[in-house]
Design an enzyme around this catalytic site. Sequence first.
Site, PDB file in Angstrom:
ATOM      1  N   GLU A  13       0.810  -1.224   0.000  1.00 15.50           N
ATOM      2  CA  GLU A  13       0.000   0.000   0.000  1.00 15.50           C
ATOM      3  C   GLU A  13       0.846   1.279   0.000  1.00 15.50           C
ATOM      4  O   GLU A  13       0.326   2.361  -0.291  1.00 15.50           O
ATOM      5  CB  GLU A  13      -0.968  -0.013   1.194  1.00 15.50           C
ATOM      6  CG  GLU A  13      -2.064  -1.069   1.019  1.00 15.50           C
ATOM      7  CD  GLU A  13      -2.912  -1.296   2.259  1.00 15.50           C
ATOM      8  OE1 GLU A  13      -4.131  -1.479   2.117  1.00 15.50           O
ATOM      9  OE2 GLU A  13      -2.346  -1.323   3.382  1.00 15.50           O
ATOM     10  N   ASP A 196     -12.656  -5.578  -2.959  1.00 16.99           N
ATOM     11  CA  ASP A 196     -13.640  -6.675  -2.857  1.00 16.99           C
ATOM     12  C   ASP A 196     -14.945  -6.114  -2.305  1.00 16.99           C
ATOM     13  O   ASP A 196     -15.002  -4.949  -1.913  1.00 16.99           O
ATOM     14  CB  ASP A 196     -13.102  -7.775  -1.937  1.00 16.99           C
ATOM     15  CG  ASP A 196     -12.804  -7.243  -0.547  1.00 16.99           C
ATOM     16  OD1 ASP A 196     -11.662  -6.831  -0.288  1.00 16.99           O
ATOM     17  OD2 ASP A 196     -13.724  -7.191   0.298  1.00 16.99           O
TER      18      ASP A 196
HETATM   19  N1  ADE Z   1      -9.581  -4.714   3.422  1.00 18.55           N
HETATM   20  C1  ADE Z   1      -9.860  -5.030   2.149  1.00 18.55           C
HETATM   21  N2  ADE Z   1     -10.986  -5.767   2.077  1.00 18.55           N
HETATM   22  C2  ADE Z   1     -11.437  -5.914   3.338  1.00 18.55           C
HETATM   23  C3  ADE Z   1     -12.530  -6.578   3.921  1.00 18.55           C
HETATM   24  N3  ADE Z   1     -13.404  -7.248   3.158  1.00 18.55           N
HETATM   25  N4  ADE Z   1     -12.678  -6.543   5.269  1.00 18.55           N
HETATM   26  C4  ADE Z   1     -11.786  -5.875   6.030  1.00 18.55           C
HETATM   27  N5  ADE Z   1     -10.709  -5.232   5.536  1.00 18.55           N
HETATM   28  C5  ADE Z   1     -10.534  -5.248   4.200  1.00 18.55           C
END
Ligand code: ADE
Length: 228
Positions: A13, A196
């Site tokens: 990141e 996601d």
């Molecule tokens: N970072 C990226 N995706 C995530 C998720 N689904 N839950 C928590 N942190 C995240």
Amino acid sequence: MKKIGIIGAMDIEVKLLLDNMKSLRKEKTGGFLYYTGELCGKDVVITSCGVGKVNAASCTQTLINKFRVDGIINTGIAGGLHEDVEVCDVVISSNVTHHDVRKKQMKNWFPHQEYFEGDRKLIEAAERAFKSSNVIGSSCHLGRIVSGECFVDDTQLKEQIMKEYSPHCVEMEGAAIGHVAHINEIPFVVIRSISDKADGEATMSYKKFEQITAQNAATIVMNMMKVL
Ligand code: ADE
């Protein structure tokens, strides 16, 4: 703002930022590495704090006490929650809060805040930076970002968090960074790109999109340096 602290949870990141940093000095404190130097003409201290809110809080306090930053940006990736938020989109924090701390505790105990407001100047800089960035992602959203001590990959938990907090996305550090920044009266903003949808497919989607979305958020941070 004279010196800006930039925190990512994972090395991926902050990689783009470190690759573009000038007169880089490296220092280890409290187990974390801090890189001091210049990013696009701005004095910065960049660090990766690891995953989770305790790590993020510790790093934030060190940035403030030891490195004397006067603004903090959290960059990274997140799971999309709001129905308008798609994978690769960007979310800028209007405010942040913990989804795993009761609202009553937040309100009744120090620092008596149910959420922590992102700084207006940093938000505006992020919005301008998005417009001038060629990020692979269609939209930029301003909204609430929530954090907790788990990777959300379960539709039931996702829906519960959405119902209680109406957030745009979920991650695991931003609220701790905003919380510590607030206590110290330091302006902050969280910028996340969506890897996601925090559902049953989250792990697969995360793996596929983590690189590109980490880069999306970092690109915006880099362009922010030019407008701050
Ligand atoms: N970072 C990226 N995706 C995530 C998720 N689904 N839950 C928590 N942190 C995240």
